[in-house]
Write a protein that holds these residues in place. Structure first.
Motif, PDB file in Angstrom:
ATOM      1  N   ALA A  44       0.834  -1.201   0.000  1.00  0.00           N
ATOM      2  CA  ALA A  44       0.000   0.000   0.000  1.00  0.00           C
ATOM      3  C   ALA A  44       0.870   1.253   0.000  1.00  0.00           C
ATOM      4  O   ALA A  44       1.806   1.361   0.789  1.00  0.00           O
ATOM      5  N   GLY A  45       0.563   2.168  -0.894  1.00  0.00           N
ATOM      6  CA  GLY A  45       1.288   3.431  -0.940  1.00  0.00           C
ATOM      7  C   GLY A  45       2.655   3.367  -1.571  1.00  0.00           C
ATOM      8  O   GLY A  45       3.383   4.365  -1.569  1.00  0.00           O
ATOM      9  N   ALA A  46       3.021   2.221  -2.135  1.00  0.00           N
ATOM     10  CA  ALA A  46       4.351   2.066  -2.713  1.00  0.00           C
ATOM     11  C   ALA A  46       4.485   2.880  -3.995  1.00  0.00           C
ATOM     12  O   ALA A  46       3.574   2.904  -4.827  1.00  0.00           O
ATOM     13  N   GLN A  47       5.609   3.546  -4.145  1.00  0.00           N
ATOM     14  CA  GLN A  47       5.933   4.278  -5.361  1.00  0.00           C
ATOM     15  C   GLN A  47       6.935   3.443  -6.157  1.00  0.00           C
ATOM     16  O   GLN A  47       8.135   3.605  -6.013  1.00  0.00           O
ATOM     17  N   MET A  48       6.424   2.540  -6.965  1.00  0.00           N
ATOM     18  CA  MET A  48       7.280   1.616  -7.694  1.00  0.00           C
ATOM     19  C   MET A  48       6.769   1.447  -9.115  1.00  0.00           C
ATOM     20  O   MET A  48       5.590   1.660  -9.389  1.00  0.00           O
ATOM     21  N   ASP A  49       7.672   1.056  -9.995  1.00  0.00           N
ATOM     22  CA  ASP A  49       7.313   0.775 -11.381  1.00  0.00           C
ATOM     23  C   ASP A  49       7.283  -0.731 -11.592  1.00  0.00           C
ATOM     24  O   ASP A  49       8.015  -1.484 -10.947  1.00  0.00           O
ATOM     25  N   GLN A  50       6.423  -1.165 -12.524  1.00  0.00           N
ATOM     26  CA  GLN A  50       6.363  -2.581 -12.869  1.00  0.00           C
ATOM     27  C   GLN A  50       6.471  -2.759 -14.376  1.00  0.00           C
ATOM     28  O   GLN A  50       5.889  -1.991 -15.143  1.00  0.00           O
ATOM     29  N   LEU A  51       7.210  -3.771 -14.769  1.00  0.00           N
ATOM     30  CA  LEU A  51       7.282  -4.183 -16.164  1.00  0.00           C
ATOM     31  C   LEU A  51       6.765  -5.614 -16.231  1.00  0.00           C
ATOM     32  O   LEU A  51       7.366  -6.518 -15.631  1.00  0.00           O
ATOM     33  N   VAL A  52       5.667  -5.820 -16.923  1.00  0.00           N
ATOM     34  CA  VAL A  52       5.065  -7.150 -17.046  1.00  0.00           C
ATOM     35  C   VAL A  52       5.180  -7.577 -18.503  1.00  0.00           C
ATOM     36  O   VAL A  52       4.441  -7.111 -19.370  1.00  0.00           O
ATOM     37  N   ILE A  53       6.131  -8.437 -18.772  1.00  0.00           N
ATOM     38  CA  ILE A  53       6.397  -8.886 -20.140  1.00  0.00           C
ATOM     39  C   ILE A  53       6.813 -10.348 -20.125  1.00  0.00           C
ATOM     40  O   ILE A  53       7.137 -10.920 -19.083  1.00  0.00           O
ATOM     41  N   ALA A  54       6.823 -10.956 -21.293  1.00  0.00           N
ATOM     42  CA  ALA A  54       7.212 -12.361 -21.419  1.00  0.00           C
ATOM     43  C   ALA A  54       8.699 -12.525 -21.112  1.00  0.00           C
ATOM     44  O   ALA A  54       9.512 -11.653 -21.458  1.00  0.00           O
ATOM     45  N   PRO A  55       9.082 -13.621 -20.471  1.00  0.00           N
ATOM     46  CA  PRO A  55      10.481 -13.826 -20.075  1.00  0.00           C
ATOM     47  C   PRO A  55      11.490 -13.730 -21.203  1.00  0.00           C
ATOM     48  O   PRO A  55      12.642 -13.341 -20.969  1.00  0.00           O
TER      49      PRO A  55
END
Length: 230
Positions: A44-55
């Protein structure tokens, strides 16, 4: 004011990965980027980036992110891949090494690898031999600093169904841990949250070298005292 340390976490949906994200939430001086094949649950409240891609595109993603530190927390089990040793090695060794290689080629100087107590390329068990091989191969890439974590049984709330062997192991761990003293203390169980906190603390350490962390030094790093040893 110095720029934040950019940390790329590979394996954010696993038990350790989730603990790393929790430890990083609200941490000043760090910017987290999580890389995975599916979205991770963020604190909760995290300031993070995510990359969701195939391996198969992860190496390219590593090069594009250009982190200061890469955390390699990938891992599966023989049971999870239906007993297929090749499939297990493809994740724990090959995919991990591809990401580490891309990081090193991009100029990343610091790698943190989550392995296992007993890891050794010459181990009789396939699991520990594979872990030992990935340790050896990641270290050979020439990172200025390489932290290798060798935790024992990891305790914590896992996503999905908990396998019977894991449930039994966590139930008896307190009794077994009590008997593991001296040099055997490295085989004690440890909470994933402790491992995650240690990883986040070590991500900001500047000293060069190759350091292997077992039970005692993982706890020390989690408390904010980073030193090599077991």
């Amino acid at each position: 004011m110095s720029d934040p340390v950019r940390v790329l976490l590979v394996g954010a949906t696993g038990l350790v990965g989730q603990a790393v994200l929790a430890a990083a939430a609200g941490r000043p001086g760090l910017r987290m980027v999580a890389l995975g094949r599916r979205a991770a649950t963020l604190p909760a409240g995290a300031q993070m980036d995510q990359l969701v891609i195939a391996p198969e595109y992860w190496a390219d993603a590593v090069a594009q992110v250009r982190p200061d530190v890469i955390v390699l927390a990938l891992g599966t089990t023989i049971a999870a891949v239906g007993g297929d040793r090749a499939a297990f090695r493809a994740v724990d060794h090959d995919l991990t090494l591809r990401c580490a290689t891309a990081a090193r080629q991009t100029g990343v100087a610091h790698a943190i690898l989550v392995s296992s107590v007993g890891a050794d390329p010459a181990a009789r068990t396939f699991y520990l031999a594979t872990k030992g091989e990935v340790e050896r191969d990641v270290a050979a890439l020439g990172f200025a600093r390489c932290d290798i974590f060798r935790p024992g049984l990891l305790r914590g709330a896992r996503q999905g169904a908990v396998r019977p062997a894991e449930r039994l192991g966590m139930a008896v761990a307190p009794l077994v841990d009590w008997a593991l003293r001296g040099s055997l203390s490295r085989y004690r169980s440890i909470t994933a949250s402790t491992v995650g906190q240690a990883i986040i603390n070590l991500a900001s350490v500047q000293a060069d070298g190759r350091f292997v962390h077992h039970f005692r030094s993982i706890h020390s790093a989690a408390r904010g005292t980073a030193y090599p040893g077991s």
